[in-house]
Design an enzyme around this catalytic site. Sequence first.
Site, PDB file in Angstrom:
ATOM      1  N   LEU A  94      24.712 -18.571  -9.481  1.00 57.85           N
ATOM      2  CA  LEU A  94      25.896 -19.188  -8.855  1.00 57.85           C
ATOM      3  C   LEU A  94      27.116 -18.271  -8.944  1.00 57.85           C
ATOM      4  O   LEU A  94      28.151 -18.560  -8.348  1.00 57.85           O
ATOM      5  CB  LEU A  94      26.223 -20.517  -9.541  1.00 57.85           C
ATOM      6  CG  LEU A  94      25.328 -21.694  -9.202  1.00 57.85           C
ATOM      7  CD1 LEU A  94      25.770 -22.926  -9.964  1.00 57.85           C
ATOM      8  CD2 LEU A  94      25.363 -21.981  -7.697  1.00 57.85           C
ATOM      9  N   LYS A 148      28.242 -16.903 -12.184  1.00 60.22           N
ATOM     10  CA  LYS A 148      28.965 -17.093 -13.445  1.00 60.22           C
ATOM     11  C   LYS A 148      29.628 -15.798 -13.872  1.00 60.22           C
ATOM     12  O   LYS A 148      30.755 -15.786 -14.361  1.00 60.22           O
ATOM     13  CB  LYS A 148      27.972 -17.491 -14.544  1.00 60.22           C
ATOM     14  CG  LYS A 148      27.900 -18.968 -14.793  1.00 60.22           C
ATOM     15  CD  LYS A 148      26.981 -19.252 -15.965  1.00 60.22           C
ATOM     16  CE  LYS A 148      25.577 -18.783 -15.672  1.00 60.22           C
ATOM     17  NZ  LYS A 148      24.626 -18.857 -16.726  1.00 60.22           N
ATOM     18  N   LEU A 169      30.622 -13.245 -12.031  1.00 59.17           N
ATOM     19  CA  LEU A 169      31.782 -12.911 -11.204  1.00 59.17           C
ATOM     20  C   LEU A 169      32.960 -13.838 -11.521  1.00 59.17           C
ATOM     21  O   LEU A 169      34.116 -13.403 -11.547  1.00 59.17           O
ATOM     22  CB  LEU A 169      31.388 -13.020  -9.722  1.00 59.17           C
ATOM     23  CG  LEU A 169      32.387 -12.481  -8.720  1.00 59.17           C
ATOM     24  CD1 LEU A 169      32.659 -11.006  -8.976  1.00 59.17           C
ATOM     25  CD2 LEU A 169      31.886 -12.678  -7.291  1.00 59.17           C
ATOM     26  N   ASP A 219      17.586 -25.659 -19.542  1.00 62.07           N
ATOM     27  CA  ASP A 219      16.511 -24.739 -19.929  1.00 62.07           C
ATOM     28  C   ASP A 219      16.260 -24.898 -21.424  1.00 62.07           C
ATOM     29  O   ASP A 219      17.211 -25.029 -22.208  1.00 62.07           O
ATOM     30  CB  ASP A 219      16.930 -23.266 -19.743  1.00 62.07           C
ATOM     31  CG  ASP A 219      17.188 -22.905 -18.289  1.00 62.07           C
ATOM     32  OD1 ASP A 219      16.816 -23.708 -17.422  1.00 62.07           O
ATOM     33  OD2 ASP A 219      17.753 -21.819 -18.046  1.00 62.07           O
ATOM     34  N   GLU A 277      15.196 -22.586 -23.382  1.00 60.79           N
ATOM     35  CA  GLU A 277      15.659 -21.366 -24.060  1.00 60.79           C
ATOM     36  C   GLU A 277      17.126 -21.386 -24.456  1.00 60.79           C
ATOM     37  O   GLU A 277      17.505 -20.818 -25.455  1.00 60.79           O
ATOM     38  CB  GLU A 277      15.481 -20.133 -23.152  1.00 60.79           C
ATOM     39  CG  GLU A 277      14.083 -19.629 -23.007  1.00 60.79           C
ATOM     40  CD  GLU A 277      13.425 -20.213 -21.776  1.00 60.79           C
ATOM     41  OE1 GLU A 277      13.976 -21.198 -21.220  1.00 60.79           O
ATOM     42  OE2 GLU A 277      12.361 -19.709 -21.389  1.00 60.79           O
ATOM     43  N   LYS A 297      25.967 -35.268  -6.622  1.00 57.71           N
ATOM     44  CA  LYS A 297      25.009 -35.752  -7.624  1.00 57.71           C
ATOM     45  C   LYS A 297      24.448 -34.644  -8.523  1.00 57.71           C
ATOM     46  O   LYS A 297      24.386 -34.817  -9.748  1.00 57.71           O
ATOM     47  CB  LYS A 297      23.878 -36.516  -6.914  1.00 57.71           C
ATOM     48  CG  LYS A 297      23.016 -37.350  -7.841  1.00 57.71           C
ATOM     49  CD  LYS A 297      23.713 -38.594  -8.367  1.00 57.71           C
ATOM     50  CE  LYS A 297      23.523 -39.763  -7.430  1.00 57.71           C
ATOM     51  NZ  LYS A 297      24.367 -40.897  -7.768  1.00 57.71           N
ATOM     52  N   CYS A 334      20.177  11.246 -12.470  1.00 57.92           N
ATOM     53  CA  CYS A 334      19.195  11.170 -13.553  1.00 57.92           C
ATOM     54  C   CYS A 334      17.807  11.595 -13.054  1.00 57.92           C
ATOM     55  O   CYS A 334      17.552  12.765 -12.874  1.00 57.92           O
ATOM     56  CB  CYS A 334      19.212   9.773 -14.178  1.00 57.92           C
ATOM     57  SG  CYS A 334      18.563   9.768 -15.847  1.00 57.92           S
ATOM     58  N   GLU A 372       6.773  13.563 -18.009  1.00 56.73           N
ATOM     59  CA  GLU A 372       6.741  12.102 -17.907  1.00 56.73           C
ATOM     60  C   GLU A 372       5.474  11.644 -17.164  1.00 56.73           C
ATOM     61  O   GLU A 372       4.999  10.530 -17.346  1.00 56.73           O
ATOM     62  CB  GLU A 372       8.003  11.614 -17.158  1.00 56.73           C
ATOM     63  CG  GLU A 372       8.082  10.115 -17.039  1.00 56.73           C
ATOM     64  CD  GLU A 372       9.415   9.605 -16.484  1.00 56.73           C
ATOM     65  OE1 GLU A 372      10.343  10.408 -16.265  1.00 56.73           O
ATOM     66  OE2 GLU A 372       9.508   8.373 -16.265  1.00 56.73           O
ATOM     67  N   HIS A 404      24.644   8.826 -15.500  1.00 60.14           N
ATOM     68  CA  HIS A 404      24.827   7.767 -14.487  1.00 60.14           C
ATOM     69  C   HIS A 404      26.307   7.534 -14.215  1.00 60.14           C
ATOM     70  O   HIS A 404      26.921   6.652 -14.842  1.00 60.14           O
ATOM     71  CB  HIS A 404      24.194   6.465 -14.991  1.00 60.14           C
ATOM     72  CG  HIS A 404      22.708   6.515 -15.047  1.00 60.14           C
ATOM     73  ND1 HIS A 404      21.904   6.137 -13.996  1.00 60.14           N
ATOM     74  CD2 HIS A 404      21.866   6.922 -16.030  1.00 60.14           C
ATOM     75  CE1 HIS A 404      20.635   6.291 -14.323  1.00 60.14           C
ATOM     76  NE2 HIS A 404      20.591   6.775 -15.562  1.00 60.14           N
ATOM     77  N   GLU A 420      27.617   6.038 -11.862  1.00 57.45           N
ATOM     78  CA  GLU A 420      27.871   4.737 -11.220  1.00 57.45           C
ATOM     79  C   GLU A 420      28.384   3.681 -12.204  1.00 57.45           C
ATOM     80  O   GLU A 420      29.082   2.757 -11.806  1.00 57.45           O
ATOM     81  CB  GLU A 420      26.612   4.223 -10.495  1.00 57.45           C
ATOM     82  CG  GLU A 420      25.437   3.803 -11.365  1.00 57.45           C
ATOM     83  CD  GLU A 420      24.486   4.933 -11.714  1.00 57.45           C
ATOM     84  OE1 GLU A 420      24.929   6.092 -11.765  1.00 57.45           O
ATOM     85  OE2 GLU A 420      23.295   4.647 -11.969  1.00 57.45           O
TER      86      GLU A 420
HETATM   87  N1  GLN Z   1      12.531   8.686 -16.298  1.00 55.45           N
HETATM   88  C1  GLN Z   1      13.507   9.693 -16.537  1.00 55.45           C
HETATM   89  C2  GLN Z   1      13.748   9.919 -18.003  1.00 55.45           C
HETATM   90  O1  GLN Z   1      13.409   9.102 -18.812  1.00 55.45           O
HETATM   91  C3  GLN Z   1      14.814   9.364 -15.842  1.00 55.45           C
HETATM   92  C4  GLN Z   1      15.445   8.119 -16.339  1.00 55.45           C
HETATM   93  C5  GLN Z   1      16.534   7.592 -15.413  1.00 55.45           C
HETATM   94  O2  GLN Z   1      16.595   7.947 -14.250  1.00 55.45           O
HETATM   95  N2  GLN Z   1      17.402   6.747 -15.912  1.00 55.45           N
HETATM   96  O3  GLN Z   1      14.282  10.931 -18.385  1.00 55.45           O
END
Ligand code: GLN
Length: 540
Positions: A15, A17, A19, A146, A148, A188, A380, A404, A513, A515
């Site tokens: 809903l 919350k 924001l 819920d 939980e 309701k 990343c 990886e 990151h 962002e």
């Molecule tokens: N999988 C990659 C790592 O662990 C990149 C991780 C990611 O993009 N956050 O290094």
Amino acid sequence: MARYIFVTGGVVSSLGKGLSSASLAYLLQSRGYRVRIRKLDPYLNVDPGTMSPFQHGEVYVTDDGAETDLDLGHYERFSGISAKKSDNITTGKIYSDVIKRERQGKYLGKTVQVIPHITNRIKEFIKSDITKEDFVICEIGGTVGDIESLPFLEAIRQFSNDIGRKKTLFMHLTLVPYMKASDEIKTKPTQHSVKELRSIGIQPDIIICRSERSIPLDQRKKISLFCNVAIEDVIETVDVKTIYEAPISFNKEKLDERVLKYFNIKSKKKVDLEPWKKITNLVLKTKDKVNIAVIGKYVELKDAYKSLDEALTHGGIANNLKVNLVRLESDYLKPSEINNKLSDVSGILIPGGFGKRGTEGKISAINFARKHKIPFLGICFGMQMAIIEFARNELKIKNATSSEFGSSKASVVGLMNEWLKDGKLVKGTDQNLGGTMRLGSYEARLKKDTKISNIYKSLRIKERHRHRYEVNINFKKDFENKGMIFSGLSPDNRLPETIELKDHPWFIGVQFHPEFKSRPLEPHPLFSSFIKAAKNKSIK
Ligand code: GLN
């Protein structure tokens, strides 16, 4: 002493919350108060770090290295306050903590129970690490009813008794649906949800009614009567056209005023809504747009790249542009289709990711961006894939890969178990997958006169990380000889943090990151610059 605002949700989830809490935080801050926002999540995972984005959406990373709920991203973006580890707790965290204490014999022979031991621990967490805040807004995840969330609700009920009802406000967010067939607004579900809340001893002080259309006075009166709240405290929130309008709309409905009234305090300053008005206007009126491809494994799920989508929008705001996201699922991106699928985009972004599935599609797209000089941002995993692409095609390391995806002799990206943080060695050798990555804010040193240092206008930056694998620094020279510069490194020069291409208008990879730190009122420079480059490309 801080005042506590507990935000619960009823009827259905999603809903808004988060924001609502974030908007209220902004409004109270703007009125001159210090605010902190927290999220209590009722699931059993210790944190969302090990959950698939399909389960939980994005994992938001804080400066101090916590993997948290994506709502904390909303909080930061709206309030500008950096969230901390202590701002997100889960049932898993509480239980593991209580069980650890039990093993240490700290309960002195008592039977350990949900009440009082779990609830006490929840209360301790709610109060922990609070110093000068005037308000602590605590959102309880999930929906009332819920199983939980019961211990959390019981804990906040007790909490209000402990610190006094005058210092706690219960705010309940519910759905007030509109039935098309009968052309009616229905109260309701709200009545039932409040009844449920009252049956566990919580009487809401303010009810926020989420509705498709404005709620007529009669229905408001009904909610007020049946739910035992003053009519002024039945606050509607009608769907907004953009989330940036939320603080404006809550202020219009007098939410912040009612909160101050409840606590019997006055506003210290006049609310400043100008920044949000400006942004809303811009977002709604801007016509020019730029197409940006986001290629990832979870693009079908809206919340999987929440901060990234937001950061791109902020980049658009900085350039007076609408950013049109072309979401492409990397697993289905066949090399033969790349030309076709990417012919209309002015920028390509590969976000963070995990695992081998879908990587070949990403690598082909990076090759396309590199060859066709399309602005490219690799975040990343995206940067790691750009390294693999370049190694395969320019360094001629045919099988270049990341460890990886399994052991290999040609790992240009590998597992690095030690990182320096604040001068100390951090070891990530734990067998566990949860919480063992290189997490949180780390410094990077940028090379002078590189594109990235010009964008940041600084040679020292701090950004948030979440990864286990690293680009192998031993290849640095080979890459640089071919035109890919390692333009940013960790302070000990061992970990590549940013890469860029010399011979390309805008091709940047970052191991962190960015962002997570972009905010609508303060777009991140990397995203502003990326969108600007894409704009230039689309004009050509
Ligand atoms: N999988 C990659 C790592 O662990 C990149 C991780 C990611 O993009 N956050 O290094």
